[in-house]
Design an enzyme around this catalytic site. Structure first.
Site, PDB file in Angstrom:
ATOM      1  N   GLU A   1       0.818  -1.215   0.000  1.00 37.18           N
ATOM      2  CA  GLU A   1       0.000   0.000   0.000  1.00 37.18           C
ATOM      3  C   GLU A   1       0.853   1.267   0.000  1.00 37.18           C
ATOM      4  OE1 GLU A   1      -0.345  -2.615   1.937  1.00 37.18           O
ATOM      5  OE2 GLU A   1      -2.448  -3.227   2.071  1.00 37.18           O
TER       6      GLU A   1
ATOM      7  N   LYS B   1      24.024   0.128  -0.033  1.00 39.71           N
ATOM      8  CA  LYS B   1      23.418  -0.979   0.693  1.00 39.71           C
ATOM      9  C   LYS B   1      23.545  -0.846   2.200  1.00 39.71           C
ATOM     10  CE  LYS B   1      23.402  -4.656  -2.517  1.00 39.71           C
ATOM     11  NZ  LYS B   1      22.305  -5.417  -1.931  1.00 39.71           N
TER      12      LYS B   1
ATOM     13  N   GLY C   1      23.772  -7.087 -22.332  1.00 42.55           N
ATOM     14  CA  GLY C   1      22.783  -8.158 -22.430  1.00 42.55           C
ATOM     15  C   GLY C   1      21.371  -7.690 -22.683  1.00 42.55           C
ATOM     16  N   SER C   2      20.827  -6.878 -21.769  1.00 42.80           N
ATOM     17  CA  SER C   2      19.427  -6.508 -21.941  1.00 42.80           C
ATOM     18  C   SER C   2      19.296  -5.260 -22.804  1.00 42.80           C
ATOM     19  CB  SER C   2      18.769  -6.283 -20.581  1.00 42.80           C
ATOM     20  OG  SER C   2      19.465  -5.306 -19.858  1.00 42.80           O
TER      21      SER C   2
ATOM     22  N   TRP D   1      20.932 -13.030  -4.197  1.00 46.31           N
ATOM     23  CA  TRP D   1      19.662 -12.330  -4.357  1.00 46.31           C
ATOM     24  C   TRP D   1      18.465 -13.222  -4.026  1.00 46.31           C
ATOM     25  CZ3 TRP D   1      21.267  -9.210  -9.354  1.00 46.31           C
ATOM     26  CH2 TRP D   1      21.986  -8.078  -8.940  1.00 46.31           C
TER      27      TRP D   1
ATOM     28  N   HIS E   1      30.275 -10.197 -16.123  1.00 44.11           N
ATOM     29  CA  HIS E   1      29.938  -8.782 -15.979  1.00 44.11           C
ATOM     30  C   HIS E   1      29.681  -8.469 -14.518  1.00 44.11           C
ATOM     31  CE1 HIS E   1      27.958  -4.951 -16.213  1.00 44.11           C
ATOM     32  NE2 HIS E   1      26.905  -5.471 -15.620  1.00 44.11           N
TER      33      HIS E   1
ATOM     34  N   GLU F   1      31.521  -1.581 -14.504  1.00 50.63           N
ATOM     35  CA  GLU F   1      31.001  -0.219 -14.526  1.00 50.63           C
ATOM     36  C   GLU F   1      32.145   0.749 -14.252  1.00 50.63           C
ATOM     37  OE1 GLU F   1      27.526   0.539 -12.052  1.00 50.63           O
ATOM     38  OE2 GLU F   1      28.427   2.441 -11.444  1.00 50.63           O
TER      39      GLU F   1
ATOM     40  N   HIS G   1      22.806   4.681 -16.106  1.00 49.60           N
ATOM     41  CA  HIS G   1      21.911   5.130 -15.034  1.00 49.60           C
ATOM     42  C   HIS G   1      21.234   6.440 -15.387  1.00 49.60           C
ATOM     43  CE1 HIS G   1      25.030   2.621 -13.203  1.00 49.60           C
ATOM     44  NE2 HIS G   1      24.056   2.187 -12.432  1.00 49.60           N
TER      45      HIS G   1
END
Ligand code: GLN
Ligand code: ZN
Length: 771
Positions: free
Chosen positions: A14, A128, A452-453, A581, A661, A685, A714
């Protein structure tokens, strides 16, 4: 029975809905405030009805509790235009998302936020929270930093709860951990030196809380589980002595979590606080040492219910450990609690109507964990017989899980036993492989590729959700994906990229896609966990021995390669990333679970090679983030993590090129491990660090090939050709020409085609100029 903090997002996310509606202008501030108050009230009521007796307040946040702390103490950088007085919501969200908002889109392919260098004030940096997948907004300090009380949120929420009939224990992030998490804009400024200026604001807040009627506060100092130097321990001591002097009557529960106190135990025990919370899920062994050393009047809060994982506890086994401590210290000197805030687990397993019933009976989310606490509390107060049924159910579930054939696969266990060190070694050394590969591929110098994507457009997402809902047939969905893939391949050929990818349109997420096809993994429908702000993730649940029943990517790869004569990379996610993950088993070591995944990926690598793939990329985006909090544990982790990568990557011929990667930019301290992964090509990166992170590779004399990212994915900004050649020149100062590949920082799935097209055209142009 205490909780240290609860999920903020709500059982149906919510909070996400309310925030996103507010950000997009669809609803106003009062609607947002009302939604938030509703979530808090429901949260308190839920805890009370489940039998939690020590209920926190101020564990709610609109975005992040570290940001809340910065706002509380007025650590607000000038660019946000705030001077004094209560911080407006607009300023708060500017710090969270950038002044233009929309920064949540500026994320890398697995949701890591960018720094939003759009126009206007950028968002604060994000990183993080310890070793979790929760991200906090990094506090920023300058020399001459002033602090002032500028948000009464902690007090307001305490009052709000009180008005509803709950006496709560407000939560504050401790001043020392807060400073340690921050970064200084000024090389000569040690954030810890700011403590004397910061403490008066904390004292003010605590005085106000006490004046409102708070008897207890919870102050979180998770920094106590890190490697600390004596100076930091001294600062801790000074801080808590000053707090105790200023507030002699207020009871402080000092909480530590995410690990054991270890060599900080004496420092922690010397602090003048009423209670100390320790994490007994991560560090069960510290119980005896802490209990033996703790002064007798110190209240111990024992974090026995795992706040980081989703498994149901074995309550009788926990009681075996708790009962002696309680009888020795007295019931009024012991509290029981989850190991840490329940923020890191999903809310309610009973919402999972599709989950296998047996697996479900082994799980406990936030709500179930509170129930477990209540049962433990009853058993300790009134004896085990008073909750005999609940204890039996808990023990039965633990026994069933232990013995279940769903968890144990003799074939997998046999394969693990048969792993030899040869299997984790390529046949020849890199130099020889490189020669073969160079002959085989005949690529130009500075070969170009992508990670890749390609953009996951609204159309792609719409098709996926229609397919999931059943309104788009398998055949039509497949056809749609094929067309998308074919178009992307044609486009890559047209602009002259050297090594192609298929675009990953069929993938929802780089981990979930594989988890769904591997045995041993399960998926929830509502098991959302906050990643940052309104962003939530649903980590896979790794519950059993892992194997790969059938090829996972070979069909797509074959299709893609059939459309082009250029090399098409096979595209896989590596075992360490899949592990890091996911929610993982707690009945085997992480290293073993990882090795099982590695064998499954190895099977896929070998099938891809058999099908004709000559280049295979195995992404390890999360290798670094799995690093233990304590430096002394790094080596063990890196040893098995690297070994697992090698195990999945080494079954191929010398002429087959293995790529990996990693989308982060800190390699200095793990460069040995990165080198021993021995990937033929690694893409990383680098664009935002101006290639400085290549220094680590240069110093190390890293021999294999590297694609330092030249395009910051980004940001929506399209980098110009000379910007990229500028970066490449910097790369050449650190690497030899024959090592360098040219590629973006990460996958392009979060970008728009309008941004990707010109950027990649420029990238190919930059490569030509370099040649
Ligand atoms: N191959 C993945 C992609 O391009 C890698 C993503 C990542 O490293 N986060 O999307
Ligand atoms: Zn990446």
């Amino acid at each position: 029975m205490a909780t240290l903090g609860t999920p903020r997002i709500g059982p149906r996310r919510e909070l996400k809905t309310a925030l996103e509606s507010y950000w997009s202008g669809k609803s106003d501030e009062s609607a947002l405030l009302e939604a938030a108050a509703g979530l808090r009230a429901a949260n308190w009521a839920r805890q009370k009805s489940l039998g939690v007796t020590v209920i926190p307040s101020n564990d709610f946040t609109f975005y992040d509790h570290v940001l809340d702390t910065s706002v509380m103490v007025g650590a607000i950088p000038d660019i946000y235009g705030w001077k004094s007085g209560p911080v407006p919501l607009a300023t708060y969200f500017a710090m969270a998302r950038g002044a233009q908002g929309g920064n949540d889109d500026a994320a890398c392919a697995h949701g890591h936020q960018g720094d939003g260098h759009a126009h206007g004030a950028p968002a604060q940096e994000m990183t993080k929270w310890f070793d979790t997948n929760y991200h906090y907004m990094v506090p920023e300090f300058t020399s001459g930093q002033r602090f002032q009380l500028s948000s009464l949120k902690a007090i307001d929420e305490y009052r709000e709860a009180k008005a509803l009939g709950y006496q709560t224990r407000p939560v504050l992030l401790g001043p020392v951990t807060y400073l340690k998490l921050g970064k200084s804009k000024d090389a000569n400024l040690d954030p810890l030196s700011l403590l004397p200026d910061l403490l008066p604001v904390y004292i003010d807040v605590l005085k106000r809380l006490a004046a409102e009627g708070a008897e207890w506060v919870q102050i979180d100092e998770p920094c106590l589980v890190l490697d600390l130097d004596d100076a930091t321990r001294k600062v801790l001591r000074a801080a808590y002595e000053q707090l105790a002097d200023a507030l002699p009557k207020l009871k402080v529960m000092l909480t530590t979590y995410f690990g054991g106190l270890g060599d900080n135990l004496d420092a922690a025990l010397s602090l003048p606080v009423t209670g100390l919370h320790i994490d007994l899920a991560r560090a069960p062994d510290q119980l005896e040492a802490v209990a033996a050393k703790a002064p007798h009047d110190l209240i111990l809060s024992l974090g026995v219910i795992d706040g980081r994982n989703i498994w149901r506890a074995n309550l009788p086994a926990l009681l075996d450990r708790l009962e002696p401590v309680v009888s020795e210290r007295g019931a009024d000197r012991v509290q029981i609690a989850p190991s840490c805030s329940l923020l890191h687990v999903p809310i309610d397993v009973s919402l999972e109507t599709d989950l296998d019933a047996e697996l479900k009976s082994w799980l406990a989310f936030s709500v179930q964990k509170m129930g477990e606490l209540a049962t433990l509390g009853e058993a300790l107060a009134k004896g085990r017989a008073s909750v005999a049924d609940a204890l039996k159910a808990s023990a039965d579930a633990a026994a069933a899980r232990k013995a279940s054939p769903k968890v144990h696969d003799a074939k997998v266990e046999g394969r693990i036993a048969a792993v030899t060190s040869d299997m984790a070694r390529r046949k020849s050394a890199f130099a020889e492989r490189a020669k073969l590969q160079r002959e085989r591929f005949g690529l130009p110098p500075f070969p170009t590729t992508t990670i890749g994507s390609f953009p996951q457009t609204a159309e792609v997402r719409k098709a996926r959700s229609a397919h999931a809902k059943g309104t788009l047939s398998d055949t039509d969905y497949e056809k749609f994906l094929q067309e998308e893939t074919a178009r992307t391949i044609r486009w890559q050929e047209d602009i002259g990229l050297d090594v192609l990818v298929h675009g990953e349109f069929e993938r929802n997420d780089m981990v979930q896609y594989f988890g769904e096809q591997l045995s041993g993994f399960a998926f929830t429908r509502h098991g959302w966990v906050q990643s940052y702000g309104s962003r939530c993730v649903r980590p896979p649940v790794l519950f059993g021995d892992v194997s790969r029943p059938r090829p996972m990517t070979v069909g797509w790869w074959k299709y893609a390669q059939s459309l082009t004569a250029k090399p098409m990379k096979g595209m896989l996610t590596g075992p360490v990333t899949i592990l890091n993950w996911s929610f993982v088993r707690d009945d085997v070591p992480r290293s073993l679970a990882c090795r099982q995944i590695a064998l499954a990926i190895r099977d896929e690598v070998s099938d891809l090679e058999q099908a004709g793939a000559t280049m295979i990329q195995i992404d390890e985006a999360a290798l670094r983030e799995g690093l233990p909090l304590r430096r002394s544990e790094w080596k063990t982790y890196l040893d098995w993590a690297v070994e697992c990568f090698r195990l999945c990557a080494s079954g191929v011929a010398d002429a087959t090129q293995i790529h990996t990667h990693m989308c982060y930019s800190e390699f200095n301290d793990i460069i040995d491990a990165i080198a021993s992964m021995d990937a033929d090509v690694i893409s990383i990166e680098t664009s935002r660090s101006k290639m400085e992170l290549l220094d680590a590779f240069k110093t190390y004399k890293y021999p294999n090939e590297i694609g330092p990212g030249v395009y910051d994915i980004h940001s929506p900004r399209v980098p110009a050709v000379d910007e990229m050649t500028g970066l490449l020149k910097l790369a050449r100062e650190r690497l030899s020409d024959r090592q360098i590949w040219i590629n973006p920082d990460c996958g392009l799935k979060t970008r728009k085609w309008e941004e990707v097209r010109p950027a990649l055209v420029n990238m190919v142009e930059a490569a030509k100029l370099m040649r």
